[in-house]
Enzyme design. Sequence first.
Site, mmCIF file in Angstrom:
data_model
loop_
_atom_site.group_PDB
_atom_site.id
_atom_site.type_symbol
_atom_site.label_atom_id
_atom_site.label_comp_id
_atom_site.label_asym_id
_atom_site.label_seq_id
_atom_site.Cartn_x
_atom_site.Cartn_y
_atom_site.Cartn_z
ATOM 1 N N THR A 159 -5.287 -7.489 10.596
ATOM 2 C CA THR A 159 -5.514 -6.143 10.037
ATOM 3 C C THR A 159 -5.025 -5.053 10.986
ATOM 4 O O THR A 159 -4.370 -4.101 10.572
ATOM 5 C CB THR A 159 -7.035 -5.938 9.790
ATOM 6 O OG1 THR A 159 -7.485 -6.981 8.932
ATOM 7 C CG2 THR A 159 -7.326 -4.599 9.152
ATOM 8 N N PHE A 189 -15.436 3.324 7.269
ATOM 9 C CA PHE A 189 -14.070 3.734 6.922
ATOM 10 C C PHE A 189 -13.819 3.763 5.418
ATOM 11 O O PHE A 189 -12.712 4.052 4.972
ATOM 12 C CB PHE A 189 -13.044 2.825 7.609
ATOM 13 C CG PHE A 189 -13.187 1.343 7.301
ATOM 14 C CD1 PHE A 189 -12.707 0.815 6.107
ATOM 15 C CD2 PHE A 189 -13.789 0.488 8.210
ATOM 16 C CE1 PHE A 189 -12.827 -0.535 5.828
ATOM 17 C CE2 PHE A 189 -13.918 -0.874 7.939
ATOM 18 C CZ PHE A 189 -13.435 -1.386 6.745
ATOM 19 N N ARG A 206 2.685 -6.780 9.362
ATOM 20 C CA ARG A 206 1.952 -5.670 9.998
ATOM 21 C C ARG A 206 2.459 -5.391 11.406
ATOM 22 O O ARG A 206 2.509 -4.232 11.832
ATOM 23 C CB ARG A 206 0.454 -5.972 9.980
ATOM 24 C CG ARG A 206 -0.119 -5.790 8.560
ATOM 25 C CD ARG A 206 -1.472 -6.380 8.436
ATOM 26 N NE ARG A 206 -2.136 -6.046 7.178
ATOM 27 C CZ ARG A 206 -3.188 -6.685 6.714
ATOM 28 N NH1 ARG A 206 -3.704 -7.699 7.394
ATOM 29 N NH2 ARG A 206 -3.735 -6.330 5.573
ATOM 30 N N ASN A 265 -1.824 -0.182 6.952
ATOM 31 C CA ASN A 265 -1.303 -1.485 7.399
ATOM 32 C C ASN A 265 -0.421 -2.177 6.348
ATOM 33 O O ASN A 265 -0.342 -3.391 6.297
ATOM 34 C CB ASN A 265 -2.447 -2.387 7.889
ATOM 35 C CG ASN A 265 -3.462 -2.698 6.804
ATOM 36 O OD1 ASN A 265 -3.317 -2.241 5.677
ATOM 37 N ND2 ASN A 265 -4.464 -3.491 7.118
ATOM 38 N N GLU A 310 -9.745 -10.211 -7.535
ATOM 39 C CA GLU A 310 -8.706 -9.186 -7.359
ATOM 40 C C GLU A 310 -7.573 -9.333 -8.380
ATOM 41 O O GLU A 310 -7.057 -8.338 -8.885
ATOM 42 C CB GLU A 310 -8.168 -9.254 -5.921
ATOM 43 C CG GLU A 310 -9.230 -8.825 -4.912
ATOM 44 C CD GLU A 310 -8.783 -8.940 -3.466
ATOM 45 O OE1 GLU A 310 -7.641 -9.377 -3.206
ATOM 46 O OE2 GLU A 310 -9.588 -8.569 -2.587
ATOM 47 N N LYS A 329 0.830 -1.206 0.000
ATOM 48 C CA LYS A 329 0.000 0.000 0.000
ATOM 49 C C LYS A 329 0.873 1.269 0.000
ATOM 50 O O LYS A 329 2.086 1.185 0.197
ATOM 51 C CB LYS A 329 -0.921 -0.040 1.232
ATOM 52 C CG LYS A 329 -1.901 -1.217 1.191
ATOM 53 C CD LYS A 329 -2.844 -1.164 2.377
ATOM 54 C CE LYS A 329 -3.826 -2.323 2.336
ATOM 55 N NZ LYS A 329 -4.825 -2.236 3.414
ATOM 56 N N TYR A 378 -12.337 -2.062 -3.691
ATOM 57 C CA TYR A 378 -12.837 -2.258 -2.324
ATOM 58 C C TYR A 378 -14.368 -2.194 -2.248
ATOM 59 O O TYR A 378 -14.911 -1.881 -1.195
ATOM 60 C CB TYR A 378 -12.233 -1.206 -1.392
ATOM 61 C CG TYR A 378 -10.834 -1.533 -0.899
ATOM 62 C CD1 TYR A 378 -10.567 -2.715 -0.199
ATOM 63 C CD2 TYR A 378 -9.771 -0.653 -1.093
ATOM 64 C CE1 TYR A 378 -9.295 -3.008 0.285
ATOM 65 C CE2 TYR A 378 -8.493 -0.941 -0.619
ATOM 66 C CZ TYR A 378 -8.267 -2.138 0.062
ATOM 67 O OH TYR A 378 -7.011 -2.424 0.547
ATOM 68 N N HIS A 400 -1.990 -5.524 1.538
ATOM 69 C CA HIS A 400 -3.303 -6.164 1.373
ATOM 70 C C HIS A 400 -3.074 -7.569 0.842
ATOM 71 O O HIS A 400 -2.139 -7.789 0.065
ATOM 72 C CB HIS A 400 -4.165 -5.394 0.364
ATOM 73 C CG HIS A 400 -5.364 -6.172 -0.083
ATOM 74 N ND1 HIS A 400 -6.534 -6.196 0.641
ATOM 75 C CD2 HIS A 400 -5.546 -6.994 -1.144
ATOM 76 C CE1 HIS A 400 -7.396 -7.006 0.031
ATOM 77 N NE2 HIS A 400 -6.819 -7.501 -1.050
ATOM 78 N N ARG A 406 -1.820 -14.503 4.372
ATOM 79 C CA ARG A 406 -2.539 -13.828 5.462
ATOM 80 C C ARG A 406 -1.830 -14.024 6.804
ATOM 81 O O ARG A 406 -1.809 -13.132 7.645
ATOM 82 C CB ARG A 406 -3.996 -14.270 5.492
ATOM 83 C CG ARG A 406 -4.747 -13.743 4.260
ATOM 84 C CD ARG A 406 -6.184 -14.126 4.231
ATOM 85 N NE ARG A 406 -6.967 -13.461 5.263
ATOM 86 C CZ ARG A 406 -7.370 -12.186 5.210
ATOM 87 N NH1 ARG A 406 -7.043 -11.428 4.187
ATOM 88 N NH2 ARG A 406 -8.098 -11.678 6.182
HETATM 89 P P1 CMP Z 1 -7.221 -4.736 3.641
HETATM 90 O O1 CMP Z 1 -6.702 -6.093 3.950
HETATM 91 O O2 CMP Z 1 -6.671 -4.049 2.453
HETATM 92 O O3 CMP Z 1 -8.822 -4.792 3.523
HETATM 93 C C1 CMP Z 1 -9.655 -3.693 3.776
HETATM 94 C C2 CMP Z 1 -8.899 -2.539 4.380
HETATM 95 O O4 CMP Z 1 -9.708 -1.625 5.063
HETATM 96 C C3 CMP Z 1 -7.956 -3.059 5.455
HETATM 97 O O5 CMP Z 1 -6.908 -3.795 4.900
HETATM 98 C C4 CMP Z 1 -7.572 -1.766 6.138
HETATM 99 O O6 CMP Z 1 -6.605 -1.014 5.410
HETATM 100 C C5 CMP Z 1 -8.908 -1.040 6.094
HETATM 101 N N1 CMP Z 1 -9.646 -1.207 7.356
HETATM 102 C C6 CMP Z 1 -10.212 -2.323 7.842
HETATM 103 N N2 CMP Z 1 -10.812 -2.092 9.025
HETATM 104 C C7 CMP Z 1 -10.635 -0.786 9.272
HETATM 105 C C8 CMP Z 1 -11.031 0.079 10.333
HETATM 106 N N3 CMP Z 1 -11.747 -0.383 11.357
HETATM 107 N N4 CMP Z 1 -10.685 1.371 10.258
HETATM 108 C C9 CMP Z 1 -9.976 1.830 9.194
HETATM 109 N N5 CMP Z 1 -9.572 1.065 8.163
HETATM 110 C C10 CMP Z 1 -9.890 -0.227 8.205
#
Ligand code: CMP
Length: 137
Positions: A91, A57, A102, A112, A126, A9, A49, A115, A85
């Site tokens: 996350t 969010f 992470r 984070n 994807e 990212k 997304y 992805h 993962r």
């Molecule tokens: P990702 O694995 O890319 O999938 C969805 C993304 O949304 C996640 O990683 C984070 O970057 C973001 N995300 C998920 N939960 C939250 C949250 N509670 N607040 C802000 N961002 C979030």
Amino acid sequence: MQRTLSIIKPDGVASRLIGEVIRVFESAGIRIAAIKMKQLTRREAEGFYYVHKERPFFGELVEFMISGPVVLMVLEGDNVIARNREIMGATDPAEAAPGTIRARWASSKQNNIVHGSDSEESANFEINYFFSQIEIC
Ligand code: CMP
């Protein structure tokens, strides 16, 4: 043999972690089957997304994902969706297991670093979203 989509990212790219993240994958025996750097448009990030579009969010997530270039990769290996993962960690970096990407480098749930697809169905969507067949080696 399975494939998954990985994204470094904008925070990972800005922190010059591209090499570190790829090293982690390659050291784990995962093959990089395709790779490219891209500045996502708003439309591309929203489409990617779309499953999160009702989440509170979503707007901030899209802003973050278009804030700088990302590195898109197709990873290949046995059970690579689950293994990626595990390697990424939870996350929320506060909940990520020690040694995961992470836990080591992420600064928040949103920022984070990486992805990774969460299922075979999302991996198919994807990978096809960002790569055509002829770009995958
Ligand atoms: P990702 O694995 O890319 O999938 C969805 C993304 O949304 C996640 O990683 C984070 O970057 C973001 N995300 C998920 N939960 C939250 C949250 N509670 N607040 C802000 N961002 C979030």
